[in-house]
Each structure stands twice: as structure tokens, then as C-alpha cells.
Design a protein around this motif. Structure first.
Motif, PDB file in Angstrom:
ATOM      1  N   UNK A  44       0.794  -1.230   0.000  1.00 10.55           N
ATOM      2  CA  UNK A  44       0.000   0.000   0.000  1.00 10.55           C
ATOM      3  C   UNK A  44       0.824   1.277   0.000  1.00 10.55           C
ATOM      4  N   UNK A  45       1.933   1.280   0.717  1.00  8.98           N
ATOM      5  CA  UNK A  45       2.820   2.451   0.754  1.00  8.98           C
ATOM      6  C   UNK A  45       4.250   1.931   0.668  1.00  8.98           C
ATOM      7  N   UNK A  46       4.906   2.188  -0.446  1.00  6.66           N
ATOM      8  CA  UNK A  46       6.260   1.658  -0.617  1.00  6.66           C
ATOM      9  C   UNK A  46       7.303   2.498   0.109  1.00  6.66           C
ATOM     10  N   UNK A  47       7.152   3.820   0.058  1.00 11.04           N
ATOM     11  CA  UNK A  47       8.111   4.717   0.706  1.00 11.04           C
ATOM     12  C   UNK A  47       7.363   5.841   1.421  1.00 11.04           C
ATOM     13  N   UNK A  48       7.543   5.997   2.722  1.00  3.70           N
ATOM     14  CA  UNK A  48       6.909   7.127   3.425  1.00  3.70           C
ATOM     15  C   UNK A  48       7.397   8.450   2.850  1.00  3.70           C
ATOM     16  N   UNK A  49       6.561   9.465   2.909  1.00  3.84           N
ATOM     17  CA  UNK A  49       6.903  10.743   2.290  1.00  3.84           C
ATOM     18  C   UNK A  49       8.175  11.355   2.846  1.00  3.84           C
ATOM     19  N   UNK A  50       8.423  11.172   4.149  1.00  2.00           N
ATOM     20  CA  UNK A  50       9.612  11.797   4.728  1.00  2.00           C
ATOM     21  C   UNK A  50      10.895  11.114   4.276  1.00  2.00           C
ATOM     22  N   UNK A  51      10.765  10.005   3.528  1.00  3.90           N
ATOM     23  CA  UNK A  51      11.935   9.326   2.969  1.00  3.90           C
ATOM     24  C   UNK A  51      12.043   9.509   1.452  1.00  3.90           C
TER      25      UNK A  51
ATOM     26  N   UNK B 273      10.700  15.336  -0.289  1.00  6.29           N
ATOM     27  CA  UNK B 273      10.512  15.899   1.050  1.00  6.29           C
ATOM     28  C   UNK B 273      11.703  15.672   1.971  1.00  6.29           C
ATOM     29  N   UNK B 274      12.461  14.626   1.749  1.00  7.54           N
ATOM     30  CA  UNK B 274      13.560  14.317   2.667  1.00  7.54           C
ATOM     31  C   UNK B 274      14.601  15.433   2.712  1.00  7.54           C
ATOM     32  N   UNK B 275      14.793  16.108   1.594  1.00  3.17           N
ATOM     33  CA  UNK B 275      15.828  17.163   1.568  1.00  3.17           C
ATOM     34  C   UNK B 275      15.485  18.342   2.463  1.00  3.17           C
TER      35      UNK B 275
END
Length: 241
Positions: free
Chosen positions: A177-184, A188-190
């Protein structure tokens, strides 16, 4: 637990609440980019908080930790059909006026019969699956099971991905359902310092969505159960697809 609004109105309600350039808005990292992108489009800053391990929605305790003097709003979302705990989030503001603006993805209207059939299918899987950890529902919540999301026990992403490949090889539809969280994600991570959201990251490594459609037959449900239980939840990473 509260109800939400359609996704098309989130930006309007944030703007009506006075959210603008430089403001911080607390949002989930576990999910799609829609909410965070909406916040950015207003010139505000999305601040990611962790999720509750049961509901996969924003965890009030993590939201409290993420709040600062610049926090202008909280935007939770229902996920997989489990409602966010709007009441608990609203209580966080205390004497300070802080809008909680629920966001729900727009979905086609469905009949009560279809919803009941999906819940019945979910209950069937709940009672028979042994190779995975089945979904739970927070006290007082009503789960709509837009997705039937299980956790694959073991060593996180390697075992989950191997389990998914093996299920697909047996003819069972499943998806992460979610492969990568947004903060990663690079988008957004930058903008973040070393942010750790342990429940979010754990869910991204373990979760798998199994079919629970209203139109599934008992034979199809039995096949899902048989395939999952035969695998047992622990597989080496190199299992053939």
C-alpha cells in the motif's frame, strides 16, 4: 472518531483557516502525496508526524511532539477505511485555536450492501488467516475496509516482498500500500533533518494489501487463506516469483 471532507476541499478549508506562507501543517507521512502537496501549494510547510500502529492514521502523541508555535493546522486522513481519531486530535489544541481539517480521498459512492459484504469478507479473513497479522480496529471505530492490510511478520521489507511475490505466483492479487513514506522520498527528505517515524517506517516495511472486494466469492476467499497460511509468513528473500 470523526468524519472527514472530500479531498477537493482540503486546500479551500486550509486557506479559509488562514493557513499560508511559512505556516506549519501537521500531516501523515504514511500515505499518498496529496495532502503534503496541497500544504506546499499554499506556501505552508508540511510537518510529518507518526502513525498509530492499529489505525495507520496520525497518532495524537506524535502530533503533540510535532507541534510548535508555527503550527497552523492538523490534517489527518482516514486510511484503508479506518477513521482517524478526530476527537483526540481536536483535544490536543486545548485553549489554543488550532483547526483539525480531516482529509478523505474521494471515492465512488457505494451501497450499504457492498460495504457489508466487504466487512463480511474481512471478518472471514480475520478468522482464518494464520500466516500474517490481520488488521485491527481501534475501540469505537467503524472500519470500512477500502483495503485489507495485513502485516507480514519476519525481517521487514525482505520477507514482506518475498511473501508478496509468492502470493502472486499462486494467483492471489496483493499490493504494497505504501512503498516509501513521504519523509523518505526525495521530494521531502531534503527539507528535513534526520526525522525518525518508527511506526510509519515499520508499516512501510511490513504491510501488504490483500483482496477483500465486495464481489469476491467464497472460493476466492478460501484461496487467499490457503495461499497465505501455506506460506506461513516467513520466507527467504530469494523466493522465486
Amino acid at each position: 472518531m470523526g468524519t472527514g471532507i472530500t479531498g477537493t476541499r482540503t486546500a479551500d478549508l486550509l486557506a479559509a483557516a488562514g493557513v499560508g506562507f511559512g505556516d506549519e501543517v501537521i500531516v501523515p507521512s504514511y500515505g499518498t502525496t496529496e495532502i503534503a502537496d496541497t500544504v506546499r501549494a499554499l506556501g505552508a510547510i508540511p510537518v510529518f508526524a507518526d502513525i498509530d500502529a492499529v489505525s495507520y492514521c496520525l497518532a495524537p502523541a506524535s502530533v503533540t511532539e510535532a507541534m510548535t508555535e508555527r503550527t497552523a493546522a492538523i490534517v489527518p486522513t482516514d486510511l484503508f477505511g479506518h477513521p482517524a481519531d478526530i476527537t483526540a486530535l481536536q483535544a490536543l489544541a486545548g485553549a489554543r485555536p488550532l483547526p483539525v481539517i480531516p482529509h478523505i480521498e474521494e471515492r465512488p459512492a457505494e451501497s450499504a450492501e457492498a460495504l457489508q459484504r466487504r466487512r463480511s469478507n474481512a471478518a472471514y479473513l480475520d478468522g482464518r488467516l494464520t500466516g500474517v497479522l490481520t488488521p485491527r480496529t481501534a475501540p469505537g471505530a467503524e472500519h470500512r475496509y477500502h483495503s485489507y492490510v495485513v502485516r507480514v511478520p519476519g525481517n521487514g521489507r525482505p520477507d514482506r516482498d518475498a511473501f508478496a511475490r509468492a502470493l502472486r505466483a499462486r494467483g492471489v492479487r496483493c499490493s504494497v500500500p505504501v512503498t516509501t513514506p513521504l519523509h523518505r522520498t526525495p521530494a521531502y527528505a531534503r527539507d528535513l533533518r534526520a526525522l525518525s517515524l518508527p511506526e510509519t517506517e515499520r508499516a512501510a516495511e511490513q504491510c501488504l494489501a490483500l483482496p477483500v472486494d465486495a464481489g469476491m466469492t467464497h472460493r476466492e476467499l478460501r484461496h487467499v487463506v490457503a495461499a497465505c497460511n501455506a506460506l506461513g509468513g516467513l520466507l527467504p528473500y530469494d523466493v522465486a516469483a
